[in-house]
Design an enzyme around this catalytic site. Sequence first.
Site, mmCIF file in Angstrom:
data_model
loop_
_atom_site.group_PDB
_atom_site.id
_atom_site.type_symbol
_atom_site.label_atom_id
_atom_site.label_comp_id
_atom_site.label_asym_id
_atom_site.label_seq_id
_atom_site.Cartn_x
_atom_site.Cartn_y
_atom_site.Cartn_z
ATOM 1 N N ASN A 189 -12.243 -5.871 1.175
ATOM 2 C CA ASN A 189 -12.693 -4.791 2.076
ATOM 3 C C ASN A 189 -13.603 -3.822 1.319
ATOM 4 O OD1 ASN A 189 -10.735 -6.024 3.621
ATOM 5 N ND2 ASN A 189 -9.239 -4.395 3.383
ATOM 6 N N ASP A 190 -13.136 -3.396 0.152
ATOM 7 C CA ASP A 190 -13.962 -2.479 -0.644
ATOM 8 C C ASP A 190 -15.053 -3.214 -1.414
ATOM 9 O OD1 ASP A 190 -13.199 0.245 -0.283
ATOM 10 O OD2 ASP A 190 -11.246 -0.283 -1.110
ATOM 11 N N CYS A 194 -6.356 -10.009 -1.310
ATOM 12 C CA CYS A 194 -5.504 -9.264 -0.374
ATOM 13 C C CYS A 194 -6.318 -8.455 0.622
ATOM 14 C CB CYS A 194 -4.524 -8.369 -1.127
ATOM 15 S SG CYS A 194 -5.338 -7.093 -2.114
ATOM 16 N N ARG A 245 0.942 -1.419 -5.308
ATOM 17 C CA ARG A 245 -0.347 -0.837 -5.710
ATOM 18 C C ARG A 245 -0.166 0.666 -5.854
ATOM 19 N NH1 ARG A 245 -5.499 -1.207 -1.871
ATOM 20 N NH2 ARG A 245 -4.419 0.413 -0.726
ATOM 21 N N ARG A 303 -17.640 1.037 4.747
ATOM 22 C CA ARG A 303 -16.836 0.090 5.524
ATOM 23 C C ARG A 303 -16.395 0.656 6.874
ATOM 24 N NH1 ARG A 303 -11.303 -0.262 1.855
ATOM 25 N NH2 ARG A 303 -10.118 -0.589 3.733
ATOM 26 N N GLU A 355 -12.240 -4.764 -6.777
ATOM 27 C CA GLU A 355 -12.878 -4.314 -5.540
ATOM 28 C C GLU A 355 -14.119 -3.473 -5.821
ATOM 29 O OE1 GLU A 355 -10.007 -1.978 -3.333
ATOM 30 O OE2 GLU A 355 -9.280 -0.965 -5.126
ATOM 31 N N ARG A 359 0.863 -1.195 0.000
ATOM 32 C CA ARG A 359 0.000 0.000 0.000
ATOM 33 C C ARG A 359 0.897 1.242 0.000
ATOM 34 N NH1 ARG A 359 -3.433 -3.236 3.779
ATOM 35 N NH2 ARG A 359 -5.583 -3.158 3.022
HETATM 36 C C1 PEP Z 1 -9.415 -3.903 -0.089
HETATM 37 O O1 PEP Z 1 -10.189 -3.011 -0.441
HETATM 38 O O2 PEP Z 1 -9.776 -5.050 0.239
HETATM 39 C C2 PEP Z 1 -7.966 -3.647 -0.017
HETATM 40 C C3 PEP Z 1 -7.103 -4.616 0.172
HETATM 41 O O3 PEP Z 1 -7.548 -2.366 -0.120
HETATM 42 P P1 PEP Z 1 -7.722 -1.248 1.009
HETATM 43 O O4 PEP Z 1 -8.146 -1.928 2.274
HETATM 44 O O5 PEP Z 1 -6.395 -0.591 1.117
HETATM 45 O O6 PEP Z 1 -8.771 -0.360 0.440
HETATM 46 MG MG MG Z 2 -9.486 -1.208 -1.381
#
Ligand code: PEP
Ligand code: MG
Length: 576
Positions: free
Chosen positions: A462-463, A510, A340, A473, A439, A304
């Site tokens: 996550n997204d 991830c 990324r 979130r 995502e 990241r």
């Molecule tokens: C996600 O969105 O799952 C991700 C790995 O990226 P971030 O949590 O940094 O948005």
């Molecule tokens: Mg993300």
Amino acid sequence: MRDDNNHKEMLILRGEGVSDGVAFGNAFVFRAEQYVVNEEFFEPGNEDDFVQEWEDARHTAQVELDKVFSVLDNVSGEGRAILDVHKSILFDEEIEEMVETAIREEKVVPASAVSRVFDIFISIVGDSSDPLIAERAADLRDVRDRLLRILRGESSSDLSHLPENTILVANDLLPSDAAMLEKGKVAAIVNESGSATAHLAILARGYRIPTVLSVPKATVLINNGEHLIVDGHDGIVVVNPDEAIGSAYADKKSQFDKKTALENEYQDRKGLLRDGTTVHIGINIGDDREDPGYSSCDFVGLFRTEFLYMDSQQLPTEQQQFDVYRRVLELAGDKPVTLRTLDIGGDKQLPYMSLPEEMNPFLGKRALRLCFEEMDMFKTQLRAALRASVFGKLKIMFPMVASVDDVRHAKSVLEAVKKDLDDEGCPYDPHVPIGIMIEVPSIAAIADLVVTEVDFASIGTNDLCQYLCATDRDNAEIREYYQSFSPAMFRTLHSIVTAFNAAGKEISICGEMAADPLATKVLVGLGLRYLSMNSASTAKIKMELAQFTLEDAEDVASAVMFLKTQKDIVEYLSSV
Ligand code: PEP
Ligand code: MG
């Protein structure tokens, strides 16, 4: 009454458990000094002396930080990274110039100048709606308080020699104080402020010290020497426990310790199912610290890069980025590193970059969308990454991709950057694999179409979950709607993984789901063979993988496809 040693009243306090584990110990209550600094002025004529006083204070602060560094040798990469941030704040040119101007031109005494200038930055950074950025205010406060203490002629608080089994109870424990703690002596930490993304929490997890943050009035309600139990998982602090609760927690502690010892046996093993099937284990990183866990992983599934931008006072230059990327690639050696590109915007602001306010920032100018608009910033990052590519196995991944147009646009920018480097005769690896985060539902839905445009993809659960479930979130109020184990999530994962596997392209995950053992079996059963996670979770997931065969996993995945609610899925997965 709380003062009778034999019959002390039991008290249960609650906060946020941010570092797992159960600890028993005696309270050491530590209240950080709160400095109140009034504006004070001096008579013109002594400017040089006062500037010298400020420079001496900075020098002393640097010596103190170096001392902390020497204690940290062989201790913690996280601690060192945090102290690096403190040093860069101490020698930040903008801060230096503003303090010196206040002293020379406004005749403000050094303590008032420091307080005034740091408070400006603390309020800019602290007001950010992104907790990750807001937490950086803690570092600024840390450096400010160190300077103010030195300017008052006081020596540092020394937490480095606490007795065995101490439970440190603080109102506002500074990350640099926490970095000094002797690992074996401090059984747990309880702090009145902070959250899971605080540096304090990151350090505590790195040290594996059970920790509960956000415990209101902890330093008022707990007395020095009182017996405590800290449950870093559930966020509970028991003051003067009675026998029944003491023995219940003794059981919980022994279960946790047994589980951790078992997991640790898997730390340096490969990710293998019971039948020998390989699952590649990756780690997610955020900076160039020396050992985030490279030795116990197969690849870096997510670097990241936004932390580099967030820890800086201005946009990092191409050279600064190149230095960091090169170091990461060299440290990772022959393990691929998935860099990324910048994922900023939406709720993640950079204090030095004013972006327009948006009604729905998560649906706004975030990540790639912002990079397309700030083309110089985007190209600078791509140049730095490509130039670093000759020092290791780099992969470049674009976040927040919503359409094939986005992929093509990002790739065309990359091609333009490659051409510039060619014209300049600058070396880079022309075969760097190019991938995307999946995502956003609109790209997940066409995984079979986008697969031919990329070399690989990684699923950001996550997204993906927030966009699929239409649930912010970060909003705890609507947590129940953020359903990462919903049938919609697993069906979406299924179609993405099927499309990529059919095309013979690498697909990984991830997001946080990769670190949840409850999901491991179904993820493998759906066809995932690359899981990337925070490095603290790799041993736990490797242990989970060793419990089942590919056939078990495929049966579970098929069954999950027909369950109708998240509750049904969680219950089923807990039972198999
Ligand atoms: C996600 O969105 O799952 C991700 C790995 O990226 P971030 O949590 O940094 O948005
Ligand atoms: Mg993300």
